[in-house]
Design a protein around this motif. Structure first.
Motif, PDB file in Angstrom:
ATOM      1  N   THR A  53       8.057   5.931  -1.719  1.00 55.61           N
ATOM      2  CA  THR A  53       8.405   4.521  -1.892  1.00 55.61           C
ATOM      3  C   THR A  53       8.415   4.218  -3.379  1.00 55.61           C
ATOM      4  OG1 THR A  53       7.353   3.901   0.189  1.00 55.61           O
ATOM      5  CG2 THR A  53       7.665   2.144  -1.405  1.00 55.61           C
ATOM      6  N   THR A  54       9.414   3.477  -3.817  1.00 49.45           N
ATOM      7  CA  THR A  54       9.438   2.974  -5.193  1.00 49.45           C
ATOM      8  C   THR A  54       9.243   1.463  -5.109  1.00 49.45           C
ATOM      9  OG1 THR A  54      10.974   4.714  -5.810  1.00 49.45           O
ATOM     10  CG2 THR A  54      10.804   2.854  -7.331  1.00 49.45           C
ATOM     11  N   THR A  55       8.339   0.945  -5.919  1.00 52.39           N
ATOM     12  CA  THR A  55       8.054  -0.492  -5.902  1.00 52.39           C
ATOM     13  C   THR A  55       8.046  -1.035  -7.326  1.00 52.39           C
ATOM     14  OG1 THR A  55       6.710  -0.248  -3.907  1.00 52.39           O
ATOM     15  CG2 THR A  55       6.351  -2.246  -5.196  1.00 52.39           C
ATOM     16  N   SER A  56       8.758  -2.136  -7.533  1.00 50.78           N
ATOM     17  CA  SER A  56       8.651  -2.867  -8.802  1.00 50.78           C
ATOM     18  C   SER A  56       7.919  -4.157  -8.518  1.00 50.78           C
ATOM     19  CB  SER A  56      10.030  -3.187  -9.368  1.00 50.78           C
ATOM     20  OG  SER A  56      10.695  -1.997  -9.728  1.00 50.78           O
ATOM     21  N   VAL A  57       6.989  -4.502  -9.393  1.00 55.10           N
ATOM     22  CA  VAL A  57       6.279  -5.777  -9.250  1.00 55.10           C
ATOM     23  C   VAL A  57       6.475  -6.562 -10.539  1.00 55.10           C
ATOM     24  CG1 VAL A  57       4.564  -5.021  -7.560  1.00 55.10           C
ATOM     25  CG2 VAL A  57       4.122  -4.646  -9.985  1.00 55.10           C
ATOM     26  N   GLY A 135       4.268   2.730   1.362  1.00 55.64           N
ATOM     27  CA  GLY A 135       4.585   1.355   0.981  1.00 55.64           C
ATOM     28  C   GLY A 135       3.364   0.590   0.499  1.00 55.64           C
ATOM     29  N   LEU A 136       2.300   0.600   1.293  1.00 57.41           N
ATOM     30  CA  LEU A 136       1.089  -0.145   0.920  1.00 57.41           C
ATOM     31  C   LEU A 136       0.409   0.484  -0.293  1.00 57.41           C
ATOM     32  CD1 LEU A 136      -0.002  -2.701   2.163  1.00 57.41           C
ATOM     33  CD2 LEU A 136       1.429  -1.534   3.801  1.00 57.41           C
ATOM     34  N   ALA A 137       0.407   1.829  -0.348  1.00 60.70           N
ATOM     35  CA  ALA A 137      -0.213   2.498  -1.496  1.00 60.70           C
ATOM     36  C   ALA A 137       0.545   2.121  -2.767  1.00 60.70           C
ATOM     37  CB  ALA A 137      -0.207   4.006  -1.293  1.00 60.70           C
ATOM     38  N   CYS A 138       1.866   2.039  -2.680  1.00 63.91           N
ATOM     39  CA  CYS A 138       2.690   1.744  -3.851  1.00 63.91           C
ATOM     40  C   CYS A 138       2.495   0.302  -4.299  1.00 63.91           C
ATOM     41  CB  CYS A 138       4.149   2.026  -3.531  1.00 63.91           C
ATOM     42  SG  CYS A 138       5.107   2.448  -4.985  1.00 63.91           S
ATOM     43  N   LEU A 139       2.386  -0.604  -3.331  1.00 62.50           N
ATOM     44  CA  LEU A 139       2.156  -2.015  -3.646  1.00 62.50           C
ATOM     45  C   LEU A 139       0.838  -2.163  -4.419  1.00 62.50           C
ATOM     46  CD1 LEU A 139       2.844  -5.019  -1.491  1.00 62.50           C
ATOM     47  CD2 LEU A 139       0.472  -4.686  -2.020  1.00 62.50           C
ATOM     48  N   VAL A 140      -0.214  -1.529  -3.913  1.00 68.08           N
ATOM     49  CA  VAL A 140      -1.526  -1.646  -4.558  1.00 68.08           C
ATOM     50  C   VAL A 140      -1.513  -0.962  -5.930  1.00 68.08           C
ATOM     51  CG1 VAL A 140      -3.951  -0.889  -4.384  1.00 68.08           C
ATOM     52  CG2 VAL A 140      -2.803  -1.929  -2.404  1.00 68.08           C
ATOM     53  N   PHE A 141      -0.926   0.222  -6.004  1.00 68.39           N
ATOM     54  CA  PHE A 141      -0.909   0.974  -7.263  1.00 68.39           C
ATOM     55  C   PHE A 141      -0.124   0.226  -8.346  1.00 68.39           C
ATOM     56  CE2 PHE A 141       0.950   4.266 -10.038  1.00 68.39           C
ATOM     57  CZ  PHE A 141      -0.206   4.857 -10.498  1.00 68.39           C
ATOM     58  N   SER A 142       1.066  -0.280  -7.999  1.00 73.14           N
ATOM     59  CA  SER A 142       1.895  -0.930  -9.023  1.00 73.14           C
ATOM     60  C   SER A 142       1.281  -2.262  -9.463  1.00 73.14           C
ATOM     61  CB  SER A 142       3.340  -1.101  -8.543  1.00 73.14           C
ATOM     62  OG  SER A 142       3.358  -1.704  -7.276  1.00 73.14           O
ATOM     63  N   LEU A 143       0.731  -3.036  -8.514  1.00 72.82           N
ATOM     64  CA  LEU A 143       0.092  -4.301  -8.896  1.00 72.82           C
ATOM     65  C   LEU A 143      -1.156  -4.031  -9.753  1.00 72.82           C
ATOM     66  CD1 LEU A 143       0.376  -6.534  -5.697  1.00 72.82           C
ATOM     67  CD2 LEU A 143       1.409  -6.976  -7.921  1.00 72.82           C
ATOM     68  N   ALA A 144      -1.901  -2.974  -9.412  1.00 69.90           N
ATOM     69  CA  ALA A 144      -3.099  -2.649 -10.202  1.00 69.90           C
ATOM     70  C   ALA A 144      -2.714  -2.341 -11.649  1.00 69.90           C
ATOM     71  CB  ALA A 144      -3.830  -1.470  -9.575  1.00 69.90           C
ATOM     72  N   LYS A 145      -1.576  -1.663 -11.840  1.00 69.26           N
ATOM     73  CA  LYS A 145      -1.121  -1.354 -13.207  1.00 69.26           C
ATOM     74  C   LYS A 145      -0.690  -2.639 -13.910  1.00 69.26           C
ATOM     75  CE  LYS A 145      -1.914   2.902 -12.959  1.00 69.26           C
ATOM     76  NZ  LYS A 145      -3.098   3.389 -13.630  1.00 69.26           N
ATOM     77  N   LEU A 146       0.057  -3.478 -13.201  1.00 64.27           N
ATOM     78  CA  LEU A 146       0.540  -4.729 -13.793  1.00 64.27           C
ATOM     79  C   LEU A 146      -0.628  -5.610 -14.226  1.00 64.27           C
ATOM     80  CD1 LEU A 146       3.201  -6.589 -14.116  1.00 64.27           C
ATOM     81  CD2 LEU A 146       2.416  -7.678 -12.019  1.00 64.27           C
ATOM     82  N   MET A 147      -1.680  -5.631 -13.388  1.00 62.56           N
ATOM     83  CA  MET A 147      -2.799  -6.559 -13.614  1.00 62.56           C
ATOM     84  C   MET A 147      -3.933  -5.923 -14.404  1.00 62.56           C
ATOM     85  SD  MET A 147      -2.865  -7.831  -9.706  1.00 62.56           S
ATOM     86  CE  MET A 147      -3.776  -9.337  -9.748  1.00 62.56           C
TER      87      MET A 147
END
Ligand code: DP6
Length: 422
Positions: A53-57, A135-147
């Protein structure tokens, strides 16, 4: 899509996260809200080149509420699982300073700021492959980096777990164990890496995406019904799995394929046995799944030592883990012999992923599939049965790496001007 212009800045992060396949299964919760399991589980992370999964936040003061788009469609984030993940992340967020745009976000600001989340799978969602884990792992990982969440991957896995249990294992590459933990608040129910993907890189994985018309029971409701009604599940969780976990860790550490294959097949079969022991019984595998098991069992027995392990999640697709490239090529020949494509299919879309396995199997075009001889282990059963069209397609892949941030702006799924999906 309505254009919303952002008067202020938009800060984005893009990440890619793999999916995983359990070889010792998670099935059953002791806490439904925190998603705490009744046993440990072990998985192999699959190569994100073939399944990820690729996710942009994005965050911006112009965003009025949290929004998410999944595979091109806007989806609601109001579900308790998403909300739990977002709350956990907000409470751990750090200060962020964006260099070029003069952005300054303090810990406290995160409570008021909103996100846009855009997510894509590189494999068809309809295939019934575990997309929620990646999907869920990517959501958490990308938001953790953003925040700027400083927690390590294990702490992040405890957040991803609250989105979907199996997601916690996608925070690492290679071979991963989800420790069930003992604490009531779930703080010790985390994933740890047993070995990275290079530790055992001979393994080749072939996934048979099986045609199915059946509406499947979701994992979430299936495992709830099992815990409520099955008499076997307690025996499995308390007596069988703890021993298997120790043996599986040993097999992985020593790259002991016969032990790995024996445990993987036995655990998949027991998982489906507890599904059958549920009231009403749950059938995830179908006739094609059973035929694939029998093809592998016959071949393994014929060779005297396991060449391939099979495992099935909450659906009919087979995940076949072969000892090495040679065994994978021989396996693919057998699969294509028994499950040839429909006449209108083309080879390029029938076998996808790592095509070099197809070359190793000596298959260049459809004629080569038709010319395949029956495997020696079924010689005495001639005429061998063929099940044309019963498999939609095959994916050839291998164990792969954990999540990564994609720094190339061109890979972002969010328009940096509007904060909306590209
Ligand atoms: C059969 O992680 O999808 O794939 O925690 O309710 O979201 P929830 O369930 P989910 O269950 C996966 C079950 C499984 C086995 C496994 O991956 O271990």
């Amino acid at each position: 899509m309505a254009a919303e212009s952002c008067k202020d800045w938009v800060l984005t992060v893009t990440a890619q996260t793999p999916t995983n396949i359990a070889v010792i299964k998670y099935w059953g919760k002791r806490d439904e809200d925190l998603i705490l399991p009744i046993n440990d589980s072990i998985s192999v992370t699959l190569d994100p080149h073939h399944l990820c999964t690729t996710t942009s936040v994005a965050v911006s003061p112009a965003f009025t509420h949290d929004r998410m788009w999944l595979n091109g469609k806007e989806v609601s984030l109001s579900g308790g699982r998403y909300q739990n993940c977002l709350r956990e992340l907000r409470s751990r967020a750090g200060d962020v300073e964006g260099e070029e745009k003069g952005i300054k976000i303090t810990k406290k600001d995160w409570e008021k700021l909103h996100f846009h989340i855009v997510s894509y799978n590189n494999f068809p969602t309809a295939a019934g492959l575990a997309s929620s884990a990646a999907g869920l792992a990517c959501l958490v990982f990308s938001l953790a980096k953003l925040m700027n969440v400083k927690d390590d991957h294990s702490r992040l896995s405890a957040i991803a777990r609250q989105g979907s249990g199996s997601a916690c294992r996608s925070l690492y590459g290679g071979f991963v164990k989800w420790i069930m933990g003992k604490e009531q608040n779930g703080s010790d129910s985390i994933a740890v890496q047993l070995a990275d993907e290079k530790h055992w890189d001979d393994l080749v994985i072939i996934i048979a995406v099986v045609s199915s018309r059946q509406k499947e029971t979701s994992s979430t409701s299936g495992m709830r019904e099992t815990v409520e009604t099955s008499m076997l599940i307690e025996h499995r969780a308390k007596e069988v799995v703890p021993k298997r976990i120790i043996q599986m860790e040993e097999a992985i550490k020593n790259r002991d394929f016969p032990a790995f294959a024996r445990l993987t097949c036995a655990d998949s079969n027991q998982f489906h046995a507890v599904c059958l022991d549920t009231l009403p019984p749950i059938f995830y595998m179908n006739d094609t799944s059973h035929r694939i098991i029998s093809c592998v069992e016959k071949w393994n027995r014929f060779e005297g030592t396991p060449q391939v392990a099979y495992t099935f999640d909450a659906g009919p697709n087979a995940v076949l883990i072969s000892h090495n490239r040679k065994a994978a090529a021989l396996l693919l020949q057998r699969l294509l012999f028994h499950f040839p494509p429909n006449s209108d299919a083309d080879l390029n879309s029938y076998v996808i992923g790592d095509k070099t396995i197809l070359q190793d199997a000596g298959i260049q075009d459809m004629k080569d599939i038709e010319a395949l001889a029956p495997p020696p282990e079924i010689k005495d059963n001639i005429p061998a049965q063929k099940y044309r069209g019963d498999v939609n397609y095959f994916i050839c892949t291998r164990p792969g790496r954990g999540p990564v941030v994609l720094t190339d702006e061109r890979r972002s799924l969010i328009n940096p001007e509007t904060g909306l999906p590209k």
